[in-house]
Design a protein around this motif. Structure first.
Motif, PDB file in Angstrom:
ATOM      1  N   ALA A 103       3.555 -18.993 -56.890  1.00 54.53           N
ATOM      2  CA  ALA A 103       4.670 -19.550 -57.664  1.00 54.53           C
ATOM      3  C   ALA A 103       5.757 -20.096 -56.754  1.00 54.53           C
ATOM      4  O   ALA A 103       6.349 -21.157 -57.025  1.00 54.53           O
ATOM      5  CB  ALA A 103       5.247 -18.474 -58.591  1.00 54.53           C
ATOM      6  N   VAL A 104       6.024 -19.399 -55.648  1.00 54.18           N
ATOM      7  CA  VAL A 104       7.032 -19.877 -54.699  1.00 54.18           C
ATOM      8  C   VAL A 104       6.554 -21.152 -54.015  1.00 54.18           C
ATOM      9  O   VAL A 104       7.327 -22.099 -53.825  1.00 54.18           O
ATOM     10  CB  VAL A 104       7.353 -18.779 -53.671  1.00 54.18           C
ATOM     11  N   GLU A 105       5.271 -21.205 -53.659  1.00 50.93           N
ATOM     12  CA  GLU A 105       4.736 -22.407 -53.010  1.00 50.93           C
ATOM     13  C   GLU A 105       4.887 -23.632 -53.898  1.00 50.93           C
ATOM     14  O   GLU A 105       5.137 -24.737 -53.409  1.00 50.93           O
ATOM     15  CB  GLU A 105       3.268 -22.194 -52.646  1.00 50.93           C
ATOM     16  N   GLU A 106       4.726 -23.457 -55.206  1.00 53.60           N
ATOM     17  CA  GLU A 106       4.837 -24.587 -56.129  1.00 53.60           C
ATOM     18  C   GLU A 106       6.249 -25.164 -56.163  1.00 53.60           C
ATOM     19  O   GLU A 106       6.439 -26.338 -56.470  1.00 53.60           O
ATOM     20  CB  GLU A 106       4.430 -24.150 -57.536  1.00 53.60           C
ATOM     21  N   ARG A 107       7.251 -24.345 -55.850  1.00 57.22           N
ATOM     22  CA  ARG A 107       8.641 -24.777 -55.971  1.00 57.22           C
ATOM     23  C   ARG A 107       9.246 -25.272 -54.660  1.00 57.22           C
ATOM     24  O   ARG A 107      10.313 -25.900 -54.684  1.00 57.22           O
ATOM     25  CB  ARG A 107       9.512 -23.615 -56.482  1.00 57.22           C
ATOM     26  N   CYS A 108       8.593 -24.983 -53.526  1.00 52.88           N
ATOM     27  CA  CYS A 108       9.210 -25.271 -52.237  1.00 52.88           C
ATOM     28  C   CYS A 108       8.710 -26.577 -51.638  1.00 52.88           C
ATOM     29  O   CYS A 108       7.513 -26.869 -51.695  1.00 52.88           O
ATOM     30  CB  CYS A 108       8.943 -24.134 -51.253  1.00 52.88           C
ATOM     31  N   PRO A 109       9.614 -27.358 -51.046  1.00 59.57           N
ATOM     32  CA  PRO A 109       9.170 -28.580 -50.375  1.00 59.57           C
ATOM     33  C   PRO A 109       8.367 -28.258 -49.125  1.00 59.57           C
ATOM     34  O   PRO A 109       8.494 -27.176 -48.536  1.00 59.57           O
ATOM     35  CB  PRO A 109      10.497 -29.270 -50.015  1.00 59.57           C
ATOM     36  N   ALA A 110       7.518 -29.196 -48.727  1.00 55.31           N
ATOM     37  CA  ALA A 110       6.674 -29.007 -47.541  1.00 55.31           C
ATOM     38  C   ALA A 110       7.535 -28.745 -46.312  1.00 55.31           C
ATOM     39  O   ALA A 110       8.568 -29.390 -46.105  1.00 55.31           O
ATOM     40  CB  ALA A 110       5.799 -30.240 -47.322  1.00 55.31           C
ATOM     41  N   GLY A 111       7.118 -27.784 -45.515  1.00 54.96           N
ATOM     42  CA  GLY A 111       7.814 -27.477 -44.287  1.00 54.96           C
ATOM     43  C   GLY A 111       8.935 -26.469 -44.418  1.00 54.96           C
ATOM     44  O   GLY A 111       9.432 -25.962 -43.411  1.00 54.96           O
ATOM     45  N   ALA A 112       9.336 -26.159 -45.657  1.00 57.45           N
ATOM     46  CA  ALA A 112      10.450 -25.238 -45.851  1.00 57.45           C
ATOM     47  C   ALA A 112       9.999 -23.796 -45.990  1.00 57.45           C
ATOM     48  O   ALA A 112      10.804 -22.874 -45.813  1.00 57.45           O
ATOM     49  CB  ALA A 112      11.258 -25.635 -47.091  1.00 57.45           C
ATOM     50  N   LEU A 113       8.721 -23.577 -46.310  1.00 54.12           N
ATOM     51  CA  LEU A 113       8.261 -22.247 -46.701  1.00 54.12           C
ATOM     52  C   LEU A 113       7.364 -21.604 -45.663  1.00 54.12           C
ATOM     53  O   LEU A 113       6.465 -22.240 -45.113  1.00 54.12           O
ATOM     54  CB  LEU A 113       7.495 -22.337 -48.034  1.00 54.12           C
ATOM     55  N   GLN A 114       7.604 -20.313 -45.418  1.00 57.16           N
ATOM     56  CA  GLN A 114       6.717 -19.468 -44.618  1.00 57.16           C
ATOM     57  C   GLN A 114       6.339 -18.274 -45.478  1.00 57.16           C
ATOM     58  O   GLN A 114       7.220 -17.632 -46.073  1.00 57.16           O
ATOM     59  CB  GLN A 114       7.421 -18.980 -43.352  1.00 57.16           C
ATOM     60  N   VAL A 115       5.048 -17.980 -45.568  1.00 55.85           N
ATOM     61  CA  VAL A 115       4.611 -16.844 -46.380  1.00 55.85           C
ATOM     62  C   VAL A 115       3.708 -15.938 -45.558  1.00 55.85           C
ATOM     63  O   VAL A 115       3.125 -16.345 -44.556  1.00 55.85           O
ATOM     64  CB  VAL A 115       3.847 -17.294 -47.654  1.00 55.85           C
ATOM     65  N   GLU A 116       3.626 -14.685 -45.985  1.00 55.88           N
ATOM     66  CA  GLU A 116       2.646 -13.756 -45.431  1.00 55.88           C
ATOM     67  C   GLU A 116       1.893 -13.139 -46.593  1.00 55.88           C
ATOM     68  O   GLU A 116       2.506 -12.603 -47.528  1.00 55.88           O
ATOM     69  CB  GLU A 116       3.292 -12.671 -44.588  1.00 55.88           C
ATOM     70  N   ARG A 117       0.565 -13.232 -46.526  1.00 59.39           N
ATOM     71  CA  ARG A 117      -0.278 -12.743 -47.608  1.00 59.39           C
ATOM     72  C   ARG A 117      -0.968 -11.448 -47.221  1.00 59.39           C
ATOM     73  O   ARG A 117      -1.462 -11.305 -46.106  1.00 59.39           O
ATOM     74  CB  ARG A 117      -1.340 -13.791 -47.978  1.00 59.39           C
TER      75      ARG A 117
END
Length: 311
Positions: A198-212
């Motif tokens: 859900a967070v990935e869908e809302r964030c522009p490219a390059g702005a998001l870092q995630v850990e799964r």
């Protein structure tokens, strides 16, 4: 590059929330532990074929101890049950690392989003952002207030932290923190898969870092045969259809570090000297995938007929 590995002592054990056990680990001789930065994790080697990764959630400046937190997962694969039921103060546990695929990049503004046990790598990031004078907020969700670890530690940050238990407030209001992000804002998110999606869908490219914590569902790709050349020995091996690079090199007697075998921990990351990998991991970001300089050999394959690996 050698990886630190040692038998550490469980120096402290306390519950950080319902079902969340925090452990403090120290060297038995009091030796300083390797330095680490926010986002790093370590491997706990709990037994044969039982290795698990846990984020470091203490103070990076404290070289005398590492702190981790482990969520008890009744439907898990045995790692959390072992930690909760077997490890007591004074016990020793083999620890490897640290590694960091979730490093905090410099920025003037951050938006942190954590779900459940995903708060663990975020905790030291908040302290680092605070020390750097950055503008930041945290949105922290969980099933219940009682299940949300380290809520007491977060209270010192005041209204920059929003604690939102689902049984009180419903699903996280992601739009309140992610819509209309100021330019240059970085978003760091850790938690269950649906939250990350859900967070990935809302964030522009390059702005998001995630850990799964769980592997991302990968698009279907070719599982055909290809070759890997091992640059350190000059050997060439055939990776059969449906067989991983990791299993192929291990069957040939090559010792490599690995743990999750699902493409989530980064332990088996290997340098690619030639060829184009087909990335199927849940660790590398878009730029790292595009560069193709490394790959997780437990799940990723080859786009083409051959890879040359630094093995």
């Amino acid at each position: 590059m050698s990886v630190y590995e040692a038998e550490l002592v469980v120096a402290g054990r306390e519950f950080a929330a319902d079902g969340v056990l925090a452990l403090t680990l120290r060297h038995p001789l009091g030796e300083p532990l390797p330095a680490w930065e926010p986002g790093a994790h370590v491997d706990l080697v709990l037994g044969p074929e039982l290795e698990r990764q846990y984020s470091l959630c203490g103070d990076p400046a404290d070289r005398s101890a590492w702190r981790i937190a482990v969520l008890r997962e009744p439907a898990g694969r045995g790692g959390s049950a072992y930690v909760h039921e077997q490890l007591r103060p004074g016990d020793k546990v083999r620890v490897r690392g640290p590694r960091n695929h979730f490093a905090l990049r410099p920025a003037a503004r951050y938006r942190f989003v954590a779900g459940g046990i995903g708060i663990t790598p975020i905790l030291p990031m908040l302290a680092a952002a605070e020390a750097a004078g950055a503008e930041w907020t945290l949105l922290y969700g969980g099933r219940t207030r009682e299940s949300m670890a380290f809520a007491g530690e977060l209270a010192r940050y005041g209204d920059r932290v929003t604690v939102a238990p689902q049984d009180e407030t419903g699903l996280l209001d992601l739009g309140s923190v992610l819509d209309a992000l100021p330019e240059g804002t970085l978003v760091y998110c850790c938690g269950p898969g649906p939250l990350l999606d859900a967070v990935e869908e809302r964030c522009p490219a390059g702005a998001l870092q995630v850990e799964r914590f769980q592997a991302r569902k990968q698009p279907a790709g070719e599982d055909g045969e290809f070759e890997v050349e091992l640059a350190q020995s000059g050997r060439t091996l055939t990776v059969a259809a449906g067989v991983s690079v990791l299993d192929t090199v291990r069957a040939a007697g090559v010792e490599v570090l690995y743990s999750c075998t699902e493409g989530t921990c980064g332990t088996c990351e290997t340098d690619v000297l030639e060829g184009t990998p087909e990335h199927r991991d849940s660790v590398l970001g878009p730029q790292e995938r595009e560069a193709g300089e490394t790959m997780m050999i437990c799940v990723s394959r080859c786009r083409g007929r051959k890879l040359v690996l630094d093995l």
